[in-house]
Structure formats: C-alpha cells, structure tokens
Design an enzyme around this catalytic site. Structure first.
Site, mmCIF file in Angstrom:
data_model
loop_
_atom_site.group_PDB
_atom_site.id
_atom_site.type_symbol
_atom_site.label_atom_id
_atom_site.label_comp_id
_atom_site.label_asym_id
_atom_site.label_seq_id
_atom_site.Cartn_x
_atom_site.Cartn_y
_atom_site.Cartn_z
ATOM 1 N N ASP A 1 14.718 -45.732 -6.049
ATOM 2 C CA ASP A 1 13.895 -46.878 -5.663
ATOM 3 C C ASP A 1 14.700 -48.163 -5.827
ATOM 4 O O ASP A 1 15.564 -48.254 -6.680
ATOM 5 C CB ASP A 1 12.660 -47.002 -6.585
ATOM 6 N N ASP B 1 7.781 -45.997 -18.228
ATOM 7 C CA ASP B 1 8.040 -46.685 -16.964
ATOM 8 C C ASP B 1 7.851 -48.155 -17.323
ATOM 9 O O ASP B 1 6.725 -48.606 -17.525
ATOM 10 C CB ASP B 1 7.004 -46.230 -15.917
ATOM 11 N N ASP C 1 5.567 -50.690 -13.751
ATOM 12 C CA ASP C 1 5.025 -49.844 -12.681
ATOM 13 C C ASP C 1 4.374 -50.740 -11.627
ATOM 14 O O ASP C 1 3.653 -51.679 -11.969
ATOM 15 C CB ASP C 1 3.977 -48.902 -13.275
HETATM 16 P P1 AHG Z 1 7.383 -48.079 -9.670
HETATM 17 O O1 AHG Z 1 7.108 -49.517 -9.356
HETATM 18 O O2 AHG Z 1 7.491 -47.810 -11.139
HETATM 19 O O3 AHG Z 1 8.558 -47.515 -8.896
HETATM 20 O O4 AHG Z 1 6.116 -47.203 -9.262
HETATM 21 C C1 AHG Z 1 5.476 -47.409 -8.042
HETATM 22 C C2 AHG Z 1 4.642 -46.216 -7.779
HETATM 23 C C3 AHG Z 1 3.191 -46.313 -8.217
HETATM 24 O O5 AHG Z 1 2.887 -47.255 -9.141
HETATM 25 C C4 AHG Z 1 2.450 -46.545 -6.946
HETATM 26 O O6 AHG Z 1 1.173 -45.999 -7.008
HETATM 27 C C5 AHG Z 1 3.322 -45.895 -5.918
HETATM 28 O O7 AHG Z 1 4.622 -45.985 -6.389
HETATM 29 C C6 AHG Z 1 3.236 -46.527 -4.572
HETATM 30 O O8 AHG Z 1 4.007 -45.791 -3.686
HETATM 31 P P2 AHG Z 1 3.847 -45.937 -2.094
HETATM 32 O O9 AHG Z 1 4.324 -47.329 -1.778
HETATM 33 O O10 AHG Z 1 4.707 -44.852 -1.537
HETATM 34 O O11 AHG Z 1 2.387 -45.752 -1.785
HETATM 35 MN MN MN Z 2 5.965 -46.446 -11.638
HETATM 36 MN MN MN Z 3 8.757 -48.742 -12.565
#
Ligand code: AHG
Ligand code: MN
Ligand code: MN
Length: 340
Positions: free
Chosen positions: A64, A116, A119
């Site tokens: 990510d 995490d 998030d």
């Molecule tokens: P993070 O910011 O820790 O990478 O997590 C994001 C996660 C979660 O919190 C959220 O529900 C999901 O990713 C959203 O993903 P999409 O944009 O694919 O829906």
């Molecule tokens: Mn997350």
């Molecule tokens: Mn995160």
C-alpha cells in the site's frame, strides 16, 4: 456529579478481568494510551503542518502507499511501547519484520504487541476518521531469550487483550481483555481517557451494511447474492474506507462489515494479525461474530506470516449468520465460479 473514571483507574478496579499481573496490563495500555494522545495531536493538526501526503518512502510490506502520518504513528507507538518494559516485541503493518524490544533495568517483558498504527490512512487528507488497531499476546518463547517469529504467529483466540483508538469527532479508546468491551473518551482538557461506554453490546441486527460495493462484480457469486439481499432488505450502505470507523459504528448501531476476496485481492485485503484478529476479538466480546468467506471463525485461523491477509465478514451475530446461509446456499464449485 458523575464520577470520572480514568483508564488507569478502571484497569485497577477491574484487575480480576486480566488473568496476569494488573501492573503489566496497566503499563502496556498506558504506553498505548500515551502514543494515542500523541498521534491524536498530530492527526488533529495535520491540516496545519506539512505532514500530510504520501511519504517519500514508497510503500509498506503489503504494497500500500504509505502516508507520512502512518510512519509518524508507527514511530510513536514503538517509542511508547518501550516505556513500561512490559513489551518484548512488536509487529506492525509498517515494518516488514518484527521488532525485538530490549528489556529495561534487568526486566524482560512478557508481551508481544501487534498493531496497525493508522488504519484508513487514505482518509487523512480529507479530514475523515482514522484509527489505530492493537492486539496483545503473551510471548511463547522463554523470557530470557530474544523474541522469535513464532511468538507473533498466534491465533486470534490466543489474544490476551485487543483494542482500537478512533480519532474521530472525539477520540476514543476501546479495549477488551476477554471480559467484555469498554470504551474511554479522551477528555482533551485533562488529557485523560475517561470511561464513557461501559460493557458495549453489539445489536443482534442493524440497518447498515458496509462493503466496497464498487468491487461488486469482482466478488464471488454467493457474496453478490448476500449483498443483493442486503439491498432487497433496504439496508443502508455505509462505507468509510477506514475499518476501525466502520466497525465502531457497527458496534453501537449494529450491521455487518464485509471485505471479501476480489480478483485484485484473491486472499482478501485486510491483514489477519493486526486488523482482522484484534477487531474480531472486540466484536466477539461484544456479542458479535466474525468469519472469513470460507465461513471459518477469524479467531481460529492459523497464521504463518506476519502480513498474512484474510477475507472477513464481521458484525451483528444474526447478520453474519445470514451471510453464512447465503454463502452456503449459493456457493458454486470453484471451477464454475471463475466464469460467473
Ligand atoms: P490501511 O489504511 O491501514 O492500509 O487500511 C485500510 C483498509 C481498511 O481500513 C479499509 O476498510 C480498507 O482498507 C479499504 O479498502 P478499499 O479502498 O479497497 O475498499
Ligand atoms: Mn488498516
Ligand atoms: Mn494502516
């Protein structure tokens, strides 16, 4: 006048809830609470500082894009968890490998903390709620040695405590040690987390479902049938893009959160160790359910990698049961499903 109960006081009052030494839990939660206050301060003033935006250092272990505040939150949690000496090892979304923590004043900690740090970080730039998720385990290896990978590869059922912090219109810390779930709101005037939500119970059903419906065509057919049913039942769609925020709403108002496998994420997107397991622990403790799309309880899933992914359906018990019924009813053999 209502008596204010701070997080520290509450832990001491409920010391029998924690099967190990109270001082150990107090130390760990205090460390996490201090980090949460520091992160909260930065999240609140993020718009004023040159701290927004994508970090120079590209992406994390799961690929990510990493935001600057992710790294800041990660650093603060790691720093703060060194304070009490109770934590001997950390695994974070933002670190490829686990981090051993040195003992202090001859004392070697007995706890592993996974988290995490931030998030929903894609929401930071637009002032939408983000959170921190954490889980606490007892180490498996001898307290005299350095922690090893196996100390981290424990199932969710082995968690001794878990929780989250929500940086929203107010900042809340919600945690459980396996005897119910309690929530504490940060009173910024005194800088303390104060008991605000005692013995949280998730409604059996709710009016909301929460899924990235933009991926609908990429879900398996049985999951589509369940989502169709949510629409037929006139459930309202709410999806924040920050799992902590969605789960927080579901804890209080009822509902279901889904992150199924898609063609882009055949194993799901969310991480088992520091996203799915701690939140499943909290939801189960509040009377809810959490399973993956193969209908296995999240907390029982074996784990072999720190950043292992899982699919998830989590929330109000009757709604997770409905999802299970639809998946069982409409599951096609894998070979057919690929062509639907
Ligand atoms: P993070 O910011 O820790 O990478 O997590 C994001 C996660 C979660 O919190 C959220 O529900 C999901 O990713 C959203 O993903 P999409 O944009 O694919 O829906
Ligand atoms: Mn997350
Ligand atoms: Mn995160």
């Amino acid at each position: 006048m209502n008596q204010i109960v701070t997080l520290d006081e509450f832990i001491i009052r409920r010391q029998n809830d924690f099967q190990y030494a109270t001082g150990e839990l107090t130390g760990l939660l205090r460390d996490i609470g201090v980090a949460a206050k520091i992160i909260n301060r930065e999240v609140n003033k993020a718009g004023l500082l040159n701290i927004l935006g994508t970090a120079q250092t590209s992406s994390n272990a799961s690929g990510d894009t990493v935001q600057k505040l992710d790294l800041y939150a990660n650093e603060k949690l790691i720093d703060c968890l060194k304070n009490s000496g109770e934590c001997c090892g950390i695994a974070s979304e933002e670190n490829e490998d686990f981090i051993p923590i040195e003992g202090i004043t001859g004392k070697q900690g007995k706890y592993i903390v996974v988290f995490d740090p931030l998030d929903g970080s894609s929401n930071i730039d637009v002032n939408v709620s983000v959170g921190t998720i954490f889980g606490i385990y007892r180490r498996k290896s001898k307290a005299t040695a350095t922690v090893e990978l196996n100390d981290f590869l424990q199932t969710g059922a082995e968690l001794v405590a878990a929780g989250y912090v929500l940086y929203g219109t107010s900042t809340l810390l919600v945690y459980s040690t396996g005897n119910g779930v309690n929530g504490f709101t940060l009173d910024p005037t005194i800088g303390e987390f104060c008991l605000s939500h005692q013995n949280i119970q998730i409604p059996k059903r709710g009016n909301y479902y929460s899924v990235n419906q933009g991926y609908y065509l990429k879900f398996d057919v049985e999951m589509r049938r369940y989502i169709d049913n949510c629409c037929d039942e006139n459930l309202r769609l709410r999806y924040i893009g920050s799992m902590v925020s969605d789960i927080h709403r579901i804890l209080f108002q009822g509902g279901i959160f889904l992150y199924p496998n898609t063609r882009k994420y055949p194993l799901g997107k969310l991480r088992l160790l520091y996203e799915c397991n701690p939140l499943s622990f909290i939801v189960e403790q509040a009377g809810g359910k959490a399973m993956n799309c193969q209908l296995k309880r999240i907390l029982d899933l074996p784990i072999s990698q720190l950043h292992q992914k899982a699919t998830i359906a989590i929330g109000s018990p009757a709604m997770v049961d409905d999802m299970k019924t639809f998946v069982e009813r409409y599951s096609l053999p894998a070979s057919i499903n690929e062509h639907v």
